[in-house]
Design a protein around this motif. Structure first.
Motif, PDB file in Angstrom:
ATOM      1  N   MET A   1       0.850  -1.193   0.000  1.00 47.92           N
ATOM      2  CA  MET A   1       0.000   0.000   0.000  1.00 47.92           C
ATOM      3  C   MET A   1       0.892   1.252   0.000  1.00 47.92           C
ATOM      4  O   MET A   1       1.896   1.302   0.690  1.00 47.92           O
ATOM      5  N   TYR A   3       1.048   5.180   0.887  1.00 43.44           N
ATOM      6  CA  TYR A   3       0.408   6.310   1.558  1.00 43.44           C
ATOM      7  C   TYR A   3       1.041   7.605   1.057  1.00 43.44           C
ATOM      8  O   TYR A   3       2.269   7.728   1.040  1.00 43.44           O
ATOM      9  N   CYS A  26       5.066   2.501   8.780  1.00 44.53           N
ATOM     10  CA  CYS A  26       5.351   2.003   7.422  1.00 44.53           C
ATOM     11  C   CYS A  26       6.695   1.270   7.378  1.00 44.53           C
ATOM     12  O   CYS A  26       7.425   1.247   8.368  1.00 44.53           O
ATOM     13  N   LEU A  69       6.061  -2.671  -3.320  1.00 45.41           N
ATOM     14  CA  LEU A  69       4.633  -2.552  -2.968  1.00 45.41           C
ATOM     15  C   LEU A  69       3.901  -3.856  -3.284  1.00 45.41           C
ATOM     16  O   LEU A  69       3.067  -4.316  -2.514  1.00 45.41           O
ATOM     17  N   THR A  74       4.575  -1.568   3.034  1.00 45.96           N
ATOM     18  CA  THR A  74       3.813  -0.325   3.180  1.00 45.96           C
ATOM     19  C   THR A  74       4.805   0.829   3.057  1.00 45.96           C
ATOM     20  O   THR A  74       5.781   0.897   3.816  1.00 45.96           O
ATOM     21  N   CYS A  97       1.026   2.997  -9.565  1.00 47.00           N
ATOM     22  CA  CYS A  97       0.431   2.118  -8.536  1.00 47.00           C
ATOM     23  C   CYS A  97      -0.963   1.704  -8.988  1.00 47.00           C
ATOM     24  O   CYS A  97      -1.323   0.521  -8.912  1.00 47.00           O
ATOM     25  N   ILE A 102      -2.403  -1.339  -7.140  1.00 46.07           N
ATOM     26  CA  ILE A 102      -1.871  -1.181  -5.776  1.00 46.07           C
ATOM     27  C   ILE A 102      -2.669  -0.063  -5.113  1.00 46.07           C
ATOM     28  O   ILE A 102      -2.882   0.999  -5.725  1.00 46.07           O
ATOM     29  N   LYS A 103      -3.094  -0.292  -3.890  1.00 44.32           N
ATOM     30  CA  LYS A 103      -3.927   0.696  -3.212  1.00 44.32           C
ATOM     31  C   LYS A 103      -3.120   1.949  -2.852  1.00 44.32           C
ATOM     32  O   LYS A 103      -1.995   1.851  -2.364  1.00 44.32           O
TER      33      LYS A 103
END
Ligand code: SAM
Length: 274
Positions: A1, A3, A26, A69, A74, A97, A102-103
């Protein structure tokens, strides 16, 4: 993920609890300048590996990051200041992403454009963001002319040493237009100065303009008071030409933008004389 985490634009306290928590949890943090971001992370006792990710390495580092990822790591992306991706690296990585399913989660926070707009006193219900203005004089003038017809506030980033040059052009093409400059937001010498281009130039004539600045251009009072819906495309193009001293071609582009149609649509109608 991945961020995408917003960090302060000057005042170290302008960071959310969630941003700190996410950074602390992370696997590693991508940042533009490891020394610069190190100060923030040290302040909040965030002990995570920092990897450099700046505009020159954005493309070359991308595949390695995507691999990490995909393996379930993270990763947090931060920039030197404010929101990543907003005139800062991040846009391409975020797109990549999403291409790989990928979130991506954004942790909101400071952004100079929004902070400036909120304190400017200009129209906040409709605005456009241009990022940094072009450096080449011809292109700069063309963009500024186009901006003058936008029915809302225009927000731009600019370096302090080029701001006066931009104001000189605005003085020539829009001497009456209300502008606002937000300087050193969230910092000790924060100031929001409003006025016409001449007034702002005079204000900074004797004291050199220092620090970071956001320039805001108010909407056109003429366009606002003039209900363009009542004008035919032909009348609209002529109105813009006369009011802003634009060429016919420039006026067609502006009219198309305001009316939300293509240039070709306006050309076709104008060429038929409607
Ligand atoms: N990503 C950042 C954001 O979210 O605002 C913007 C980064 S961009 C590289 C830097 C530009 O943002 C500066 O040149 C200036 O125009 C604006 N800026 C950043 N911090 C600022 C501040 N504290 N006061 C005024 N403008 C600022």
């Amino acid at each position: 993920m991945l961020y995408v985490v917003a960090t302060p634009i000057g005042n170290l306290s302008d960071i959310t609890f969630r941003a700190i928590e996410t950074l602390k949890n992370c696997d590693y943090i991508l940042c533009e300048d490891t020394r610069h971001s190190g100060i923030l992370l040290h302040h909040y006792e965030i002990r995570k590996p920092l990897k450099s990710f700046h505009k020159f390495s954005e493309t070359s580092k991308q595949s390695e990051i995507i691999q990490d990822l995909k393996q379930g790591l993270t990763i947090c992306l931060i920039s030197d200041a404010g929101t990543p991706g907003i005139s800062d690296p991040g846009e391409k990585l975020i797109q990549e992403c999403l291409n790989h399913e990928i979130k991506v989660v954004a942790i909101p926070g400071a952004c100079a454009a929004i902070t400036a707009l909120c304190s400017s006193g200009l129209n906040t219900s409709r605005f456009q963001f241009l990022g940094f203005l072009p450096r080449k004089a011809g292109e700069l003038k063309r963009i500024l002319q186009e901006v003058l017809t936008f029915p809302g506030t225009t927000v731009c980033y600019e370096s302090p040493n080029r701001l006066i040059d931009v104001l000189q052009i605005l003085k020539e093409i829009a001497p009456e237009r209300l502008l606002a400059v937000a300087r050193e937001l969230t910092k000790k010498f924060e100031e929001i100065k409003r006025g016409t281009a001449s007034e702002l130039i005079a204000y900074w004539e004797n004291a050199p303009l220092k620090g970071e600045v956001v320039l805001m251009i108010s909407e056109s009072p003429e366009i606002h008071s003039h209900n363009w819906q009542e004008l035919t495309p032909q009348q609209h193009v002529e109105f813009i030409q006369q009011t802003y001293g634009m060429t016919r071609q420039e006026a067609v582009v502006s009219a198309a933008k305001i009316r939300g149609v293509s240039k070709r649509d306006i050309y076709n109608v104008v060429n038929r004389g409607q």
